[in-house]
Design an enzyme around this catalytic site. Structure first.
Site, short mmCIF file in Angstrom:
data_model
loop_
_atom_site.label_atom_id
_atom_site.label_comp_id
_atom_site.label_asym_id
_atom_site.label_seq_id
_atom_site.Cartn_x
_atom_site.Cartn_y
_atom_site.Cartn_z
N ASP A 295 49.67 43.35 44.26
CA ASP A 295 48.34 42.75 44.25
C ASP A 295 48.28 41.72 45.36
OD1 ASP A 295 45.80 41.85 43.30
OD2 ASP A 295 46.73 40.39 41.96
N HIS A 450 43.58 38.04 43.95
CA HIS A 450 42.44 38.48 44.76
C HIS A 450 41.80 39.72 44.13
CE1 HIS A 450 39.85 38.44 48.12
NE2 HIS A 450 40.65 38.83 49.09
N HIS A 451 42.27 40.09 42.92
CA HIS A 451 41.70 41.18 42.12
C HIS A 451 41.89 42.55 42.75
CE1 HIS A 451 39.79 37.92 39.88
NE2 HIS A 451 39.26 37.48 41.02
N HIS A 452 43.09 42.79 43.31
CA HIS A 452 43.34 44.06 44.00
C HIS A 452 44.60 44.76 43.49
CE1 HIS A 452 41.29 41.89 47.63
NE2 HIS A 452 40.41 42.26 46.72
N PRO A 453 44.82 44.91 42.19
CA PRO A 453 46.04 45.59 41.73
C PRO A 453 46.05 47.06 42.12
CG PRO A 453 44.55 45.25 39.89
CD PRO A 453 43.96 44.51 41.05
#
Length: 511
Positions: A295, A450-453
């Site tokens: 992430d 950053h909400h990107h898993p």
């Protein structure tokens, strides 16, 4: 009780699922079902771009959490994920960034297929996008999703931040969706007429929903896959308070990097030891399911008190990203190592006292290609058992060293002459924070997701890959995965645009 049978069942009505439902149902002869655990959005705040930081944790958020992270001062990180038609595109910050072409070269190498290179994905990007500047070789002009490049709406403190980058030699970008990514530009945003446009808004229009061969089922909890031999015959679900089975000739999972591996594990697919501890019988040993989790983190933040009032945002607070070569921020070519973001107000993690808005602004700072890898697993056999999510934040020297450099560059930009009219003083980390130990301590307490898993069901050509180059599940004949979980290595920026291109590319191969 057995529900209607479909040719294709898409599980998950978020970004990828909305694309697939719309595109696959263009074939009138194909009966398509889209299953979503949430319902259509009703909260008016979802449509308001500036509200996005404040709607997390509401009843349409799965509200996942990580386990305590040693690399971030043993903090537990909230991981918002959309539980609503449109998924996390109803929660995210609306920035549209494809990534650098070299990001996708790694995907092509991992799969042995040029379909996942930048040029292979480019038609998918173009099909998805409706850029405000119109169509070009690199910009879609008539796709469903509006991509707006603002101009006069950009906040004056953000304009000064962009000018500060230029003063330090940072290249100018026309936008973040060309073949070069190093540089700065106002963010391209999925906003139309002042309102957020989710992927469901864009793709599942009234005309699409009216198709007789498309059935959208909301409020349906999917517990597990029903498996017979080497095929998935259906889904065990709860609908309107009743347990039933929805059957399909083909099943496509599009529930994201968290929910997709959890569903597979609840169905008996995964690491036998993990499944046994969770009380699930192993049907197919696939130890790599849930592994490779990574992430993006952002430091929140490098905060400055302003010497004059900062006007409220007319957009969504975080109005400009700056992608940079860590060794030379003036370098225009190559894959960026670090990213900065300018926020029109004080943005801090929960580790620090909140700063009053109006007379402060923030530079977020992060690492574009973290090397730390974690995992996730089910915590029990049922849908509502709390999962174990361990992204292993800041567990490598690369990530810690590069984060130090990102903060250093943020401070360098913050001290540029172009920001003189705005800067009163640095509030965080503060001028007294200078040693490596002090900086590492600050970063550990400042970083947020950053909400990107991505990566938990990665695609590849090797035996351990969960899906192949066609996104077919390795080990079951009629199961595919189309979402961010198949991404083997993260893109330089937000992954959302790439997820749409993945779904468009997959759907194009099925027409």
């Amino acid at each position: 009780m057995t529900a209607q049978h479909f040719d294709v069942v898409v599980v998950g009505g978020g970004s990828a699922g909305s694309v697939l439902a719309a595109r696959l149902s263009e074939n009138d002869d194909r009966q398509v079902a889209l299953i979503e655990a949430g319902v259509a959005p009703t909260d008016p705040d979802i449509a308001k771009p500036a509200m996005w930081p404040f709607i997390q944790g509401r009843d349409y958020d799965w509200a996942y959490e990580t386990v305590p992270q040693p690399g971030t001062a043993n903090r537990i990180h909230p991981w918002p994920r959309g539980r609503v038609l449109g998924g996390s595109s109803c929660l995210h910050a609306m920035a549209h960034v494809r990534g650098h072409p070299d990001d996708f070269a790694v995907w092509a190498e991992a799969t042995g297929s040029d379909r996942w290179s930048y040029d292979g994905l480019l038609p998918g990007f173009l099909r998805s996008e409706r850029f405000s500047g119109g169509a070009s070789e690199l910009h879609g002009g008539d796709g469903p999703l509006p991509v707006w490049l603002p101009d006069e709406e950009v906040n004056p403190v953000v304009r000064a931040y962009i000018a500060a980058g230029h003063e330090r030699g940072v290249p100018t970008l026309p936008d973040h969706n060309g073949r070069n990514l190093n540089g700065t530009s106002p963010n391209s945003l999925t906003i139309r007429d002042g309102k957020r446009v989710s992927v469901a808004d864009a793709y599942l229009t009234d005309d699409v929903r009216a198709r007789p061969n498309l059935t959208i089922l909301t409020g349906v909890s999917v517990h597990r896959l029903v498996i017979d031999g080497n095929r998935v015959t259906g889904l065990a679900v709860t609908r309107d308070g009743r347990d039933e089975t929805i059957t399909g000739d083909e099943i496509i999972l599009s529930t994201g990097s968290v929910a997709t591996p959890l569903l597979l594990m609840r169905s008996g697919l995964g690491d036998p030891d993990v499944l046994r501890r969770a009380g699930v019988e192993c049907r197919l040993s696939r130890p790599a399911i849930g592994q490779n989790l990574h992430d993006h983190l952002l430091g929140a933040g490098n905060v400055y008190r302003s010497s004059q009032a900062v006007p409220p945002t007319k957009l969504q607070h975080s109005e400009s990203l700056m992608y940079l070569n860590a060794a030379d921020i003036t370098e225009a070519k190559g894959v960026p190592d670090i990213v900065l973001g300018c926020v029109t107000g004080p943005s801090v993690s929960e580790s620090f006292a909140a700063v009053a808005p109006g007379f402060a602004y923030t530079f977020l700072f992060g690492v574009t290609h973290p090397s730390s890898r974690g995992y996730l697993s089910i915590g029990g056999p049922d849908l509502h058992d709390k999962p174990v999510i361990d992204p292993a934040y800041l567990q490598t020297d690369h990530d810690r060293t590069t984060f130090r450099r990102a903060l250093d560059v943020a401070r360098e930009i913050g001290s540029a002459q172009a920001l003189t009219a705005w800067k009163a003083e640095e509030l965080l980390p503060g001028p007294g924070v200078r040693t490596t130990a002090e900086i590492d301590d600050f970063i550990a307490r400042a970083v947020i997701t950053h909400h990107h898993p991505v990566g938990t069901c990665r695609m590849g050509k090797d035996a351990d890959a969960i899906v192949d180059a066609d996104l077919r599940f390795n080990g079951l004949d009629n199961l595919s995965i189309v979402d961010a979980s198949v991404i083997p290595t993260i893109t330089s920026g937000p992954v959302h645009a790439a997820v749409l291109a993945i779904a468009e590319t997959f759907a194009a191969g099925r027409r």
